[in-house]
Write a protein that holds these residues in place. Structure first.
Motif, PDB file in Angstrom:
ATOM      1  N   ALA A  99       0.812  -1.221   0.000  1.00 63.33           N
ATOM      2  CA  ALA A  99       0.000   0.000   0.000  1.00 63.33           C
ATOM      3  C   ALA A  99       0.843   1.267   0.000  1.00 63.33           C
ATOM      4  CB  ALA A  99      -0.949  -0.001   1.207  1.00 63.33           C
ATOM      5  N   THR A 100       1.976   1.231  -0.691  1.00 57.36           N
ATOM      6  CA  THR A 100       2.862   2.402  -0.744  1.00 57.36           C
ATOM      7  C   THR A 100       2.356   3.467  -1.708  1.00 57.36           C
ATOM      8  OG1 THR A 100       4.849   1.200  -0.100  1.00 57.36           O
ATOM      9  CG2 THR A 100       5.176   3.178  -1.427  1.00 57.36           C
ATOM     10  N   VAL A 101       1.806   3.049  -2.848  1.00 53.68           N
ATOM     11  CA  VAL A 101       1.342   4.021  -3.843  1.00 53.68           C
ATOM     12  C   VAL A 101       0.214   4.854  -3.230  1.00 53.68           C
ATOM     13  CG1 VAL A 101       0.421   4.357  -6.158  1.00 53.68           C
ATOM     14  CG2 VAL A 101       1.968   2.437  -5.698  1.00 53.68           C
ATOM     15  N   GLY A 102       0.394   6.170  -3.258  1.00 54.44           N
ATOM     16  CA  GLY A 102      -0.576   7.080  -2.673  1.00 54.44           C
ATOM     17  C   GLY A 102      -0.251   7.465  -1.248  1.00 54.44           C
ATOM     18  N   GLU A 103       0.735   6.829  -0.655  1.00 55.52           N
ATOM     19  CA  GLU A 103       1.126   7.097   0.723  1.00 55.52           C
ATOM     20  C   GLU A 103       2.049   8.313   0.796  1.00 55.52           C
ATOM     21  OE1 GLU A 103       2.055   3.809   3.963  1.00 55.52           O
ATOM     22  OE2 GLU A 103       3.811   4.196   2.718  1.00 55.52           O
ATOM     23  N   ALA A 104       2.046   9.006   1.929  1.00 57.34           N
ATOM     24  CA  ALA A 104       2.938  10.148   2.123  1.00 57.34           C
ATOM     25  C   ALA A 104       4.386   9.669   2.045  1.00 57.34           C
ATOM     26  CB  ALA A 104       2.669  10.807   3.467  1.00 57.34           C
ATOM     27  N   LYS A 125       4.621  15.687   0.048  1.00 56.80           N
ATOM     28  CA  LYS A 125       4.262  14.988  -1.185  1.00 56.80           C
ATOM     29  C   LYS A 125       3.821  13.559  -0.891  1.00 56.80           C
ATOM     30  CE  LYS A 125       7.843  17.547  -3.719  1.00 56.80           C
ATOM     31  NZ  LYS A 125       9.108  17.407  -4.495  1.00 56.80           N
ATOM     32  N   LYS A 126       3.170  12.961  -1.866  1.00 56.67           N
ATOM     33  CA  LYS A 126       2.763  11.570  -1.771  1.00 56.67           C
ATOM     34  C   LYS A 126       3.398  10.770  -2.902  1.00 56.67           C
ATOM     35  CE  LYS A 126      -1.667  12.321   0.540  1.00 56.67           C
ATOM     36  NZ  LYS A 126      -3.139  12.040   0.514  1.00 56.67           N
ATOM     37  N   TRP A 127       3.468   9.472  -2.697  1.00 56.76           N
ATOM     38  CA  TRP A 127       4.009   8.604  -3.733  1.00 56.76           C
ATOM     39  C   TRP A 127       2.964   8.375  -4.823  1.00 56.76           C
ATOM     40  CZ3 TRP A 127       8.796   8.561  -4.285  1.00 56.76           C
ATOM     41  CH2 TRP A 127       9.707   8.354  -3.250  1.00 56.76           C
ATOM     42  N   ASP A 128       2.700   9.421  -5.587  1.00 54.81           N
ATOM     43  CA  ASP A 128       1.805   9.267  -6.729  1.00 54.81           C
ATOM     44  C   ASP A 128       2.622   8.769  -7.917  1.00 54.81           C
ATOM     45  OD1 ASP A 128       3.226  11.479  -7.691  1.00 54.81           O
ATOM     46  OD2 ASP A 128       1.616  12.900  -7.231  1.00 54.81           O
ATOM     47  N   PHE A 129       1.986   8.606  -9.063  1.00 57.65           N
ATOM     48  CA  PHE A 129       2.683   8.046 -10.214  1.00 57.65           C
ATOM     49  C   PHE A 129       3.860   8.922 -10.659  1.00 57.65           C
ATOM     50  CE2 PHE A 129      -1.783   6.364 -11.226  1.00 57.65           C
ATOM     51  CZ  PHE A 129      -1.598   5.251 -10.413  1.00 57.65           C
ATOM     52  N   PRO A 217      18.173  -2.359  -6.388  1.00 55.95           N
ATOM     53  CA  PRO A 217      17.177  -1.527  -7.015  1.00 55.95           C
ATOM     54  C   PRO A 217      16.105  -1.193  -6.013  1.00 55.95           C
ATOM     55  CG  PRO A 217      17.746  -3.372  -8.387  1.00 55.95           C
ATOM     56  CD  PRO A 217      18.453  -3.549  -7.101  1.00 55.95           C
ATOM     57  N   ALA A 218      15.636   0.040  -6.005  1.00 58.80           N
ATOM     58  CA  ALA A 218      14.635   0.389  -5.051  1.00 58.80           C
ATOM     59  C   ALA A 218      13.480   1.035  -5.735  1.00 58.80           C
ATOM     60  CB  ALA A 218      15.209   1.357  -4.078  1.00 58.80           C
ATOM     61  N   ALA A 219      12.376   1.025  -5.110  1.00 60.19           N
ATOM     62  CA  ALA A 219      11.243   1.617  -5.758  1.00 60.19           C
ATOM     63  C   ALA A 219      10.901   2.917  -5.140  1.00 60.19           C
ATOM     64  CB  ALA A 219      10.076   0.691  -5.657  1.00 60.19           C
ATOM     65  N   ALA A 220      10.553   3.019  -3.980  1.00 63.73           N
ATOM     66  CA  ALA A 220      10.184   4.302  -3.487  1.00 63.73           C
ATOM     67  C   ALA A 220      10.765   4.555  -2.159  1.00 63.73           C
ATOM     68  CB  ALA A 220       8.690   4.387  -3.393  1.00 63.73           C
ATOM     69  N   GLY A 221      11.540   5.362  -1.996  1.00 62.63           N
ATOM     70  CA  GLY A 221      11.929   6.093  -0.918  1.00 62.63           C
ATOM     71  C   GLY A 221      12.785   5.655   0.182  1.00 62.63           C
ATOM     72  N   LYS A 222      14.073   5.798   0.075  1.00 65.78           N
ATOM     73  CA  LYS A 222      14.892   5.555   1.236  1.00 65.78           C
ATOM     74  C   LYS A 222      15.267   6.872   1.836  1.00 65.78           C
ATOM     75  CE  LYS A 222      16.882   1.443  -0.632  1.00 65.78           C
ATOM     76  NZ  LYS A 222      18.027   0.777  -1.066  1.00 65.78           N
TER      77      LYS A 222
END
Length: 222
Positions: A99-104, A125-129, A217-222
């Motif tokens: 549930a990361t997509v759309g999360e702060a 910001k949020k993890w939008d597209f 490889p990472a996807a969203a946010g370290k």
């Protein structure tokens, strides 16, 4: 001067004259070839570095409209050494990505310590597209100083497909409508092994980096 001095001087002068004559003769025999223009010719269409000019990325909305979640699950395997994606999965080197997509950005993952660089870059910001696309393309450009060392996904298709896969894991935000005449997103069945499995028992982090700071490889946010 005595005769001996005159003789030596004569030999020296004669030797010099022979050397000059030899140089002139050699120059006449071997003419240097001069290029009409300086430098090396470059093949038409080639760019600096030897590769063809890279095609500009399409807008993320357009890429998302044709995203393939099954392919995104395959690409996500690059991230599974650091990130889990299953609901209730543990944080590891990077945060769990359920549930990361759309999360702060840099929030919402209990027990995970995000880098100050990501907190600053993602403030408010949020993890939008759009944000995920920028992050996955180059985490270090997105958040200068992030602990994530993954270079990013250069392929726009890979990024869109990974985002679509992440979106299918607990977020399910509406995907952009496909432009007229464009293929619709492929919501193929995700292979069971790809959905949240973490080889070796390691906790996973955001896809290619969502909320993580790693060498994988990472996807969203370290």
């Amino acid at each position: 001067m005595d005769n001996r001095t005159n003789t030596i001087a004569g030999w020296v002068l004669g030797s010099m004259m022979v050397a000059v004559a030899a140089g002139i003769g050699g120059h006449m025999i071997v003419q240097p070839i001069k290029a009409e223009k300086a430098g090396y010719p470059i093949e038409a269409g080639a760019e600096e570095g030897g590769g063809a000019a890279a095609e500009a990325d399409k807008p993320i909305a357009e890429m998302m409209a044709a995203a393939d979640t099954a392919h995104g699950a395959e690409v996500f395997k690059k991230c599974s050494a650091c990130h889990t994606v299953a609901q209730g999965g543990a944080n590891g080197i990077g945060p769990n990505l359920w549930a990361t997509v759309g999360e702060a950005i840099a929030q919402g993952k209990a027990g995970y310590a995000f880098s100050d660089a990501l907190k600053t870059a993602g403030a408010g910001k949020k993890w939008d597209f759009e944000q995920l696309n920028s992050w996955l393309k180059s985490p270090r450009t997105y958040a200068n100083g992030t602990k994530m060392t993954f270079a990013g996904l250069s392929s726009g298709k890979d990024r869109a497909d990974v985002i679509a896969y992440l979106n299918s894991q607990g977020s399910n935000l509406p995907l952009p409508a496909a432009p007229a005449g464009a293929p619709a997103a492929t919501d193929a069945k995700v292979p069971p092994a790809a959905a949240g499995a973490n080889p070796g028992g390691k906790a996973d982090e955001p896809v290619a980096g969502i909320g993580s700071n790693t060498t994988a490889p990472a996807a969203a946010g370290k």
